[in-house]
Design an enzyme around this catalytic site. Structure first.
Site, short mmCIF file in Angstrom:
data_model
loop_
_atom_site.label_atom_id
_atom_site.label_comp_id
_atom_site.label_asym_id
_atom_site.label_seq_id
_atom_site.Cartn_x
_atom_site.Cartn_y
_atom_site.Cartn_z
N THR A 30 0.99 -1.16 -0.17
CA THR A 30 -0.29 -0.40 0.13
C THR A 30 1.06 0.98 0.32
OG1 THR A 30 -1.42 -0.93 1.25
CG2 THR A 30 -1.42 1.39 1.73
N SER A 104 1.40 -7.87 -1.30
CA SER A 104 2.06 -8.51 -0.63
C SER A 104 1.35 -10.09 -0.48
CB SER A 104 2.91 -8.22 0.68
OG SER A 104 1.22 -7.83 1.99
#
Ligand code: ASP
Length: 536
Positions: A30, A104
């Protein structure tokens, strides 16, 4: 000391401050994401787009390029530096970006290997490493890397953010700046996770919130450091140091592909567990049990039989608790029965640490089933709480503090210095005996910034050097003249001392090499040197 002369934003020569060097490894997450028609996606160019425009990351000094290595190739990186930190230095940094950048949730053993190898090939060029990573699997990656990296002597700090750095309200700047400053200032030779002003041991962490800025916790281990308005408060007694005389090594491709994880629930059917345990080529299972490690035995012990059969087939089964706090143990009968069936008690391992540790042990060559189960039950990187052993503090030494006007800590260090200089190994060992005071003494320095290891290097005492190294003294600490213990040992021409320090991962920096006339090794692009002070 050879400080770097910088230029201020107006071109004026600045006060001479030293620079530390940190490599940022950007994997995605992010922190670097922007909106797209498909939702948030990672975007490249983080240094230019996100860091250069922010004064806290860029002191507007003249641009400098630095060398780094990527997949074995020497490359040139643009770098920026922070304004002076509270520790009177700049942190200069460059970024290596993964291609492609990841959410991720897609990371695996391949990505962990890429991160670990990047640290390895750039190890001699930087004081520390910051890995930018999405938060979803951050605790898994921090755990995995901690096992993959053996005899690590420099900080590797993973961080990310809950909101993009491009968002108006975000935790990204605090998390990244805190990580950069810690990695560039303190010799904390562990794989750590930094989030919300707190530095955790990576393999103790777990993600506890999908949205709060306080997204991570380390329920069974106190933080290694906290950032406050007064600076960084490091809990040095918790910080682990390499205690073997060995170079930094990386284990590639840990085997999480043959490990499963299953959460026990009331009414679970033995058939369900059995089918997981019969997945082809399965080598290990992390069993998340109730409370202190209990699971239902099943009607007539059928579930226990499934487990016992799997253990007999050579599958490593590790018991961890579903509870965030506490540990598993054979306190209750169901836990004891699991133990008798051959299940390993993972004590207070997080699921993330248990899974990646087992994956790591399965990837290490030549480990037998019993080697693996034995190591799963013990701490290898501080990932589980060890039984505490009593420790005591050594008295303040022989010097009278009032007479010589030294603080008690200085007096103790002075006494240690004399013992080192005289080659009194036994006295040195005694002084280092207390766990807390021993750690303190190892990183303490005299007025010239010399640690006990510097003094031992100057005194050409291999026995004492060995003792200090195996107790966790850092080979990377530099004194006020910017010299490492290795540099000083080379001056005394004591071959044994030089070899010990080199075997423990010590290396000369560029300016030391120039001064000592040493030949240039393969990796030549070390930065101008600066002291990493031992008290920090
Ligand atoms: N999905 C994102 C990731 O883990 C979430 C985050 O970074 O916070 O990559």
């Amino acid at each position: 000391m050879a400080p770097v002369l910088g230029h201020g934003p107006n071109g004026d020569p600045e006060t001479q401050l030293v620079e530390s060097r940190v490599l940022i490894i950007m994997t995605g997450g992010t922190i670097c994401m922007q909106h797209s028609p498909d939702g948030l996606v990672p975007v490249t160019g983080f240094l230019k787009e996100a860091m250069a425009p922010r004064p806290s990351f860029n002191d507007a000094s003249a641009p400098v390029q630095m060398h780094a290595y990527k997949n074995g190739e020497k490359i040139i990186l643009d770098s920026l530096r922070t304004p002076p930190t509270a520790y009177s230095r700049h942190v200069r940094y460059g970024i290596l970006e993964f291609s492609p950048l990841l959410d991720s949730s897609s990371i695996s053993s391949i990505g962990w290997t890429e991160i670990a190898l990047t640290v390895k090939e750039n190890y001699h060029l930087f004081d520390g490493f910051v890995v930018l990573h999405g938060t979803d699997s951050l605790a898994y990656s921090a755990s995995a890397l901690s096992f993959m990296m053996t005899d690590l002597g420099k900080p590797v700090i993973l961080t990310g953010s809950q909101a993009s750095i491009f968002a108006l309200q975000s935790d990204a700047v605090d998390n990244l700046l805190g990580s950069l400053i810690i990695a560039g200032t303190f010799v904390i030779p562990e794989v750590c996770l930094f989030f919300h002003h707190t530095l955790f041991r990576g393999n103790r962490t777990t993600k506890v919130s999908a949205s709060a800025f306080e997204a991570f916790d380390s329920p069974n281990c106190a933080p290694l450091a906290k950032v406050t308005s007064l600076g960084v408060d490091v809990n040095w007694t918790l910080v682990r140091r390499p205690t073997r005389i060995a170079e930094f090594q990386v284990t590639k491709y840990i085997d999480t592909a043959h490990v499963a994880c299953l959460r026990i629930f009331p009414g679970i059917k033995p058939e369900m567990l059995d089918s997981v345990l019969r997945v082809p080529d399965l080598r290990g299972l992390i069993l998340e049990t109730f409370g202190m490690g209990n699971a239902p035995g099943g009607v007539d012990g059928s579930l226990t039989r499934v487990i016992k059969d799997a253990v007999e087939r050579g599958i490593v089964i590790v018991n961890v608790s579903q509870c965030t706090n506490g540990f598993v143990s054979p306190l209750y009968a169901p836990g004891t029965i699991l133990g008798r069936a051959g299940v390993v008690f993972g004590h207070d391992l997080t699921t993330e640490a248990a899974l990646t540790k087992l994956g790591y042990l399965l990837a290490v060559q030549n480990l037998s089933y019993s080697d693996i189960t034995a190591q799963m039950a013990h701490s290898i990187r501080g990932e589980m709480t060890e039984m505490t052993t009593p420790s005591f503090s050594h008295p303040d030494g022989t010097l009278d503090p009032t007479l010589v006007k030294l603080t008690p800590a200085e007096a103790t260090f002075a006494a240690l210095g004399y013992a080192v200089q005289r080659g009194e190994l036994r006295n040195v060992c005694e002084m280092l005996e207390g766990k807390e005071s021993g750690h303190q003494l190892l990183k303490q320095a005299d007025y010239a910034g010399n640690t006990a290891l510097h003094l031992a290097a100057m005194s050409a005492s291999p026995d004492i050097i060995k003792e200090l190294l195996t107790r966790g003294a850092s080979v990377h600490t530099r004194n006020s003249a910017n010299n490492t213990p290795l540099f000083l040992a080379r001056r005394t021409a004591n071959r044994e001392c030089v070899e010990l320090l080199e075997n423990a991962g010590g290396h000369l920096w560029v300016d030391e090499r120039a001064r000592s006339g040493a030949s240039t090794p393969k990796l030549v692009d070390e930065p101008p040197s600066r002291p990493m002070s031992p008290g920090q």
